[in-house]
Write an enzyme that holds these catalytic residues in place. Structure first.
Site, PDB file in Angstrom:
ATOM      1  N   GLU A 139      41.605  41.638  18.577  1.00  0.00           N
ATOM      2  CA  GLU A 139      42.002  40.241  18.783  1.00  0.00           C
ATOM      3  C   GLU A 139      43.284  40.153  19.615  1.00  0.00           C
ATOM      4  O   GLU A 139      44.239  39.450  19.261  1.00  0.00           O
ATOM      5  CB  GLU A 139      42.163  39.533  17.435  1.00  0.00           C
ATOM      6  CG  GLU A 139      40.864  39.469  16.655  1.00  0.00           C
ATOM      7  CD  GLU A 139      40.950  38.658  15.372  1.00  0.00           C
ATOM      8  OE1 GLU A 139      42.070  38.251  14.994  1.00  0.00           O
ATOM      9  OE2 GLU A 139      39.911  38.424  14.751  1.00  0.00           O
TER      10      GLU A 139
ATOM     11  N   GLU B  45      33.933  42.498  13.665  1.00  0.00           N
ATOM     12  CA  GLU B  45      34.549  41.947  12.457  1.00  0.00           C
ATOM     13  C   GLU B  45      33.711  40.742  12.059  1.00  0.00           C
ATOM     14  O   GLU B  45      33.537  39.810  12.851  1.00  0.00           O
ATOM     15  CB  GLU B  45      35.994  41.545  12.727  1.00  0.00           C
ATOM     16  CG  GLU B  45      36.831  41.333  11.493  1.00  0.00           C
ATOM     17  CD  GLU B  45      38.325  41.248  11.842  1.00  0.00           C
ATOM     18  OE1 GLU B  45      38.831  42.171  12.509  1.00  0.00           O
ATOM     19  OE2 GLU B  45      38.953  40.250  11.480  1.00  0.00           O
TER      20      GLU B  45
END
Length: 841
Positions: free
Chosen positions: A434, A509
């Site tokens: 991220e 994820e």
């Protein structure tokens, strides 16, 4: 389980067999350096200089004695005013470690190194008052050379200062030298650190080609060296076979210049290889022998596996040519009540529980793991996505890794890959999670730079990153990775595949469902924003943060797009810190790309900050912080182990206040049809639809008694489960995960206490306070209950049960064998005890 020594570890017997005599056994030594340290928190008061404690004459007699690994943060105390996103524990600050040690006079002329598997963080090392080096990244493994400063035949002092900044992590990082430390001794002519690299470029059932590259260095003078290689099988205990299965004698003589390195490569053929796989994790070991003028100067052993691992854009992940869905979980590095201090048995227990659920893959979020995790994955049959960083240039917290990135990212990434690239379990390198740069027009260039560093160290594995911005699949980032990971984007899989049909895709994820074990709130809603109250979250497994989904939504995304390689669920276990949705961490706003969502999150955050938030740990785990299974465990088990006859009903059936009220019942099962009975009366038979991942009876009216599900598969009876209204709490039940332990000062037994009625049935919704006592050669090192709001010190010998369960962790004492008896007691309940047997090694 006895762990196999890692790469570059010499087995003295093997060296003696090759060379004979005392000299042979001394060519390489790797000794544990964990015992006998002195520690203090903070810089010594009244010192004239900040580094006064680095000097040999410094008086550390008043410092605390301890052995490593050590995490000073988990010792507490918990404080309400500490931020919840990092565990409400005091992990930051300065800490000093000092150790006196003696080098034998015979070590004169040898090279002496200190290897540190992990220290949190910004470490600096002195030996005999001389600064010898350090490393800022708290998750890195690194080495300093003690040779110029150490004194063979006399006392030596090593001093290590750590400076762990506040606001440097989004979760609980721990503090201290929290992984193992080793003293390594070699001759001047030896294999460099992480200097062997074993690859298997051709693999078939008939034979495998094994390439062994050795990097040899010579200190102080030039050397003419040769290298020979033997390959042996390894059994499940890490013992090698009696005879090599392949051998390459020393041939070419290579000159290594003084204080330089040279690479030598040998190629061997292993006939009818036993392939490493998840189902059968067969390993080999390459024994590399370095000689100079016929004299052995070094021998190293490198465990490895023979296997092929490929990601395919249409078929997902292929291991040895067979598609293997990635049933993966993300894992932070803490070990619950033990904090971040590494313990091999605690790691092994986690993997055992995950394997029972059907997990076959681990993502090391968001940093290099402890070496022992990869050793266990190799031996137990897990594949690993090995991740490097949580940020690059752009920060997520004020003092995080972005402050070191420019100077250290290349050294950190190269060191990680060199350390880990011989593990057959490692299937990909992740350069980031991220990363904020994914939203920048030129961000892909930095991603490409990191990918090239990784490929420069290892071209046998793909490079990836985990992206949470939808645009990352179309703005250049998709062109610089070999496989593409989406965080929480099941609806994007098909679009991404259509845009880049050449690119393998997986869920890096997924889900981020939140729940508290044994908590159920009513009414039950499919609105993912509902189901949270009293700092707990309902275990109907329908609640998730705005960016996330229930497991069912992710399952559908994969089933609708069968080219997806699989997923890594956030998370396998609860972990310290990040107690979403009761989180005072503003960095959670980074997970939103929609301005409306950001505004809503900011408003919710402002509301939460007006009240005290007691949560210490996450709610994301499929298994809670104490290692107790949540209901979600069985939802994933039903999907990941379809061949296992299983059924799991929820909720429990102790609801005296709900008589006559609707109390929905959910069933997780690997079957395809089930009938539900309440007190013998059928409440209907339901069939699983093509995208149904749970069976639901949403209109059940509660009556005390027995709820039973009978499950069928392909028309035949498959499994069943029963929940029943229990009697009042009457007694404690005690069970240990292992009754026989090693008396090595490291082995653990995890002891579960259950509150039961007179008939031995676990009673939910009980919170009695339990007192633990231990007799015999051991210690209770921690207690827990899995309650994210419990701020009692982990070292307390008393612990309130949380929904009927509590945990005590017992550790043995080194060299002291005998019987251990753990006793659990609670007011008004019949107590219980368990006896453990500790055995000398």
């Amino acid at each position: 389980m006895t762990l196999l020594p890692r790469s570059l570890t010499t087995v003295a017997l093997g060296v003696a067999l090759l060379c004979g005599g005392a000299h042979a056994a001394a060519v390489r030594e790797r000794q544990s350096f964990d015992a006998g340290w002195r520690f203090t928190k903070g810089d010594p008061a009244g010192s004239a200089a900040p580094d006064a404690a680095s000097q040999p004459a410094f008086d550390d007699a008043a410092w605390r004695k301890l052995d490593l690994p050590h995490d000073w943060g988990v010792e507490g105390p918990f404080k309400q005013e500490y931020p919840g996103e990092t565990g409400k524990l005091p992990w930051w600050g300065v800490g000093w470690y000092r150790k006196h040690f003696t080098l034998p006079a015979g070590d004169a002329g040898r090279r002496v190194y200190l290897d540190i598997d992990g220290a949190m963080s910004h470490a600096k090392v002195w030996v005999n008052g001389q600064y010898v080096g350090g490393w800022p990244y708290g998750y890195a493994s690194w080495r300093v050379d003690l040779t110029p400063y150490a004194k063979p035949g006399s006392d030596n002092v090593v001093a290590i200062r750590l400076d762990n900044p506040e606001k440097s992590s989004r979760w609980y990082p721990g503090g201290g030298i929290y992984r193992h430390v080793w003293l390594v001794k070699t001759t001047p002519v030896h294999v460099a650190q992480y200097g062997t690299f074993v690859t298997t470029p051709q693999v078939s059932k008939a034979q495998a080609t094994v390439s062994v590259q050795a990097t040899v260095e010579s200190n102080g003078r030039a050397a003419q060296v040769q290298v020979a290689t033997d390959i042996y099988t390894l059994d499940a205990a890490g013992k090698r076979g009696a005879a090599p299965v392949a051998r390459q004698a020393a041939t070419k003589v290579t000159k290594v210049e003084a204080d330089r390195q040279a690479q030598l490569t040998q190629t061997l053929t292993v006939p009818q290889p036993k392939l490493w796989s998840i189902a059968s994790p067969q390993r080999y070991v390459a024994v590399t022998t370095v000689t100079e003028n016929g004299q052995v100067t070094d021998v190293v052993e490198t465990p490895f596996g023979i296997r092929s691992a490929v990601f395919d854009a249409n078929n997902g992940f292929l291991l040895n040519g067979q598609r293997v869905p990635l049933n993966g979980v993300c894992m932070h590095h803490d070990l619950g009540a033990l904090g971040s201090a590494i313990n091999e048995r605690a790691l092994e227990r986690q993997l055992e529980l995950l394997r029972e659920m059907g997990t076959n893959a681990i993502r090391t979020s968001h940093n290099p793991p402890a070496p022992e995790l990869l050793d266990l994955a190799d031996r137990m049959g897990f594949v690993v996505l090995d991740e490097a960083f949580d940020m690059w240039h752009e920060k997520k917290t004020p003092n995080d890794y972005h402050t070191s990135f420019d100077e250290w990212h290349e050294k950190d990434l190269r060191a990680q890959i060199r350390r880990d690239r011989n593990h057959p379990s490692v299937i990909a390198w992740s350069t980031g999670n991220e990363i904020p740069e994914q939203g920048k027009p030129e961000g892909w260039k930095l991603a490409a730079h990191l990918a090239e560093i990784a490929r420069g160290e290892d071209r046998t594995r793909p490079v990836t990153s985990a992206y949470n911005h939808t645009d990352s699949g179309y703005n250049g980032f998709q062109n610089v990775v070999d496989i593409f990971g989406y965080n929480y984007k099941p609806g994007e899989y098909g679009k991404m595949h259509a845009s880049a049909p050449y690119l393998p895709i997986y869920g890096s994820e997924t889900a981020s469902t939140v729940s508290s074990r044994g908590e159920y709130f009513f009414p039950v809603s499919d609105d993912k924003s509902k189901g949270a109250a009293n700092f707990q979250v309902s275990s109907y497994d329908l609640t998730a943060p705005p960016w996330a989904t229930s497991p069912d939504v992710e399952f559908k995304g994969q089933d609708d797009n069968p080219f997806v390689a699989g997923e890594f669920v956030w998370t396998g276990f609860d972990y310290l810190g990040e107690p979403t949705p009761y989180n005072d961490d503003t960095t959670n706003l980074l997970n939103f790309t929609d301005p409306a969502q950001q505004a809503r999150a900011a408003q919710e955050l402002a509301t939460l900050k007006k009240i005290a938030m007691p949560s210490r740990s996450s709610y994301f785990g499929i298994i809670d912080l104490a290692g107790f299974k949540k209901d979600r465990f069985y939802l994933y088990q039903a999907r990941w182990r379809p061949e296992l006859p299983m059924a799991h009903l929820l909720p429990h059936w102790n609801w005296p206040e709900r008589v006559g009220q609707v109390t929905p019942v959910h069933l997780y099962t690997s079957g395809d049809e089930a009938e539900l009975f309440l007190n013998g009366k059928s409440l209907g038979r339901k069939k699983r639809g093509p995208r149904d991942y749970r069976l639901r009876w949403d209109d059940v009216v509660y009556q005390p008694g027995t709820l039973k599900a009978v499950v069928y598969k392909k028309g035949k009876r498959w499994a069943e489960d029963t929940v029943a209204t229990t009697g009042a709490p009457a007694k404690l039940l005690v069970s240990a995960d292992r009754a026989k332990l090693r008396a090595d000062g490291k082995d653990l037994s995890f002891v579960t206490v259950t509150i039961a009625d007179k008939d031995g049935r676990p009673v939910p919704r009980t919170h009695d306070r339990i007192t633990f006592k231990l007799s015999g050669p051991g210690a209770i090192v921690a207690t827990d209950n899995g309650d994210a709001t419990d701020l009692e010190a982990f070292q307390s010998l008393q612990r309130k049960a949380f929904n009927g369960l509590a945990l005590a962790i017992v550790k043995t004492k080194a060299g002291e064998a005998g019987k251990l008896t753990l006793t659990a007691s609670a007011d008004g309940l019949e107590g219980a005890q368990v006896t453990l047997d500790t055995q000398a090694q």
